[in-house]
Design an enzyme around this catalytic site. Sequence first.
Site, short mmCIF file in Angstrom:
data_model
loop_
_atom_site.label_atom_id
_atom_site.label_comp_id
_atom_site.label_asym_id
_atom_site.label_seq_id
_atom_site.Cartn_x
_atom_site.Cartn_y
_atom_site.Cartn_z
N TYR B 291 40.01 27.86 37.82
CA TYR B 291 39.39 28.87 38.69
C TYR B 291 37.93 29.05 38.31
O TYR B 291 37.60 29.44 37.18
CB TYR B 291 40.16 30.17 38.54
CG TYR B 291 39.75 31.27 39.48
CD1 TYR B 291 40.44 31.47 40.68
CD2 TYR B 291 38.71 32.14 39.17
CE1 TYR B 291 40.09 32.49 41.53
CE2 TYR B 291 38.36 33.17 40.02
CZ TYR B 291 39.06 33.34 41.20
OH TYR B 291 38.70 34.36 42.05
N TYR B 342 35.02 30.21 48.63
CA TYR B 342 35.67 31.16 47.72
C TYR B 342 36.81 31.85 48.46
O TYR B 342 36.64 32.89 49.07
CB TYR B 342 34.64 32.18 47.22
CG TYR B 342 35.20 33.20 46.25
CD1 TYR B 342 35.59 32.83 44.98
CD2 TYR B 342 35.32 34.53 46.62
CE1 TYR B 342 36.10 33.76 44.09
CE2 TYR B 342 35.83 35.47 45.73
CZ TYR B 342 36.22 35.08 44.47
OH TYR B 342 36.72 36.01 43.60
#
Lengths: 138, 387
Positions: B291, B342
């Site tokens: 991430y 995102y």
Amino acid sequence: MAAPSNFPVPIPDFDAEEFWAGCNRGELMMQRCAECKRFRWLPRSMCPFCNSLEREWIKASGRGKVYSYTIVTHPVHPAAVSRVPYNVVQVQLQEDPDLILVTNLVGIANDAIRIGMPVQAVFEELEPGVKLPKFKPA
Amino acid sequence: METLKDKAAIAGVGNTEYSRDSGRSEITLAAEAIRNAIADAGLKPSDIDGIAKFSMDNNDHVHLASNLGITRLRFFADAPWGGGGGPVGTVLLGAMAVATGMASCVVAFRAMNERSGRGTNRFGLAQVRQGAPGARAYSEPFGLFSPAQAVALSARRHMHLYGTKSEHFGAIAVACRTHAQTNPNAVMRGRPLTIEDHQSSRMISDPLRLHDCCLETDGGAAVVITSAERARDLKHKPVYIMAGAFGATDRNTQTMIKHLDQPQSESTVIAQDLFARAGVAHQDIDVCFIYDHFTPLVLMAFEELGFCRRGEGGPFVSDGKLLWPNGSLPFNTSGGNLSEGYIHGMQNTVEAVRQLRGQAINQVKDARIALVASGNAVPTTAMILHR
């Protein structure tokens, strides 16, 4: 709501009122377990080391060292626009390595801040009746 | 001990376009991504009986059920700290529900208008509120508001302890941006990035530069989880959930601030369980998805997940191993949060499945095992997948 000209004031938690009351008196009050005598930060209800609910507030020396820092250049809050660049610093108090506070350094140029430099607590008014613990070079 | 190993599989993946302004509602994005994932699996919406969402997602389970026509909803859950803990946490909730018979087919998704602000406030801007309660009382009065500012403190500490340099952070940004150049759905396609570009980008919160920070994006991404047995009868070869882990410590109370001098972190807690549960080692991972909210936290995640030792993250990420096609550990092969879009990491979960199916744009040759990690510096989750 009109755009605020200042950063938000702390709203003291039930378990942390003495910390903020101490700041307003000019004293850095840290929470400690009344049983096993270990400090903790952030303030909380129970001792994570012995699970005692008994606590005491100890006036700290206010001495510590810069643990880390950043210089904020991109403002993300309306009150930051006129303040950038400003520093945000973590200070590790000499009483216990677990006591690492987020704060600001005053009385020093941003580019002179270094990790490890000794600092001393000072108390600055955010708005009338609300003082924050800040630090200056010791 | 009974474990989750290979009891559940990801059978379908789907997403919307990723953009700066979707022009649509967040529930439209969620419904479309989920519809696409269900169709990809070769299932019908009426086959779905579970929904796992990010706790931060504004769409709720029953409104989605009412859009999709799911009349019998037998499992619904929120991944806590989703947020950054969600892109794997939602999948693991679905896998546990399927493995225990609580549901037969669960969708896990994330959908938001995080860039345009149609429903979700931009995370990079402080919400203007009256006063700072709870843990925020110890940061916001001092001007610490955004995740980037908090991460800057940990990045500076890492640089001090280990000699890590901004160029090391830049190597992560360049890898993601390079991978995005061939991805038609990547927001940053057509805008390549060099280390020099990274080094000359403006400072956000020293030492964090603009290109150390992820994008802000509108879009949705979803996956369908079902039992391994059922997945074998569906359209694609199953991608099995080999192992999963949740991790947090008592130091996670100030969001995004890490405690680098502590031996334990949220990601070390995960590492202790994840590889043992999967029965594989780090060198068995063919492609990894870490991430990528902020480049320093990716570097620290590689260390804390055990890919290298603490303090060695800088050289580890900078020697080209993360770059497809020649690197030994291709990372975030569709561009990640930093360059694809995102979608809170859920787009990485989707890409991991495409890699193991052999359908990825930047296909890792013969990829068999993938690691997917949710966000470092918050209570988090990770999983190992295989085909």
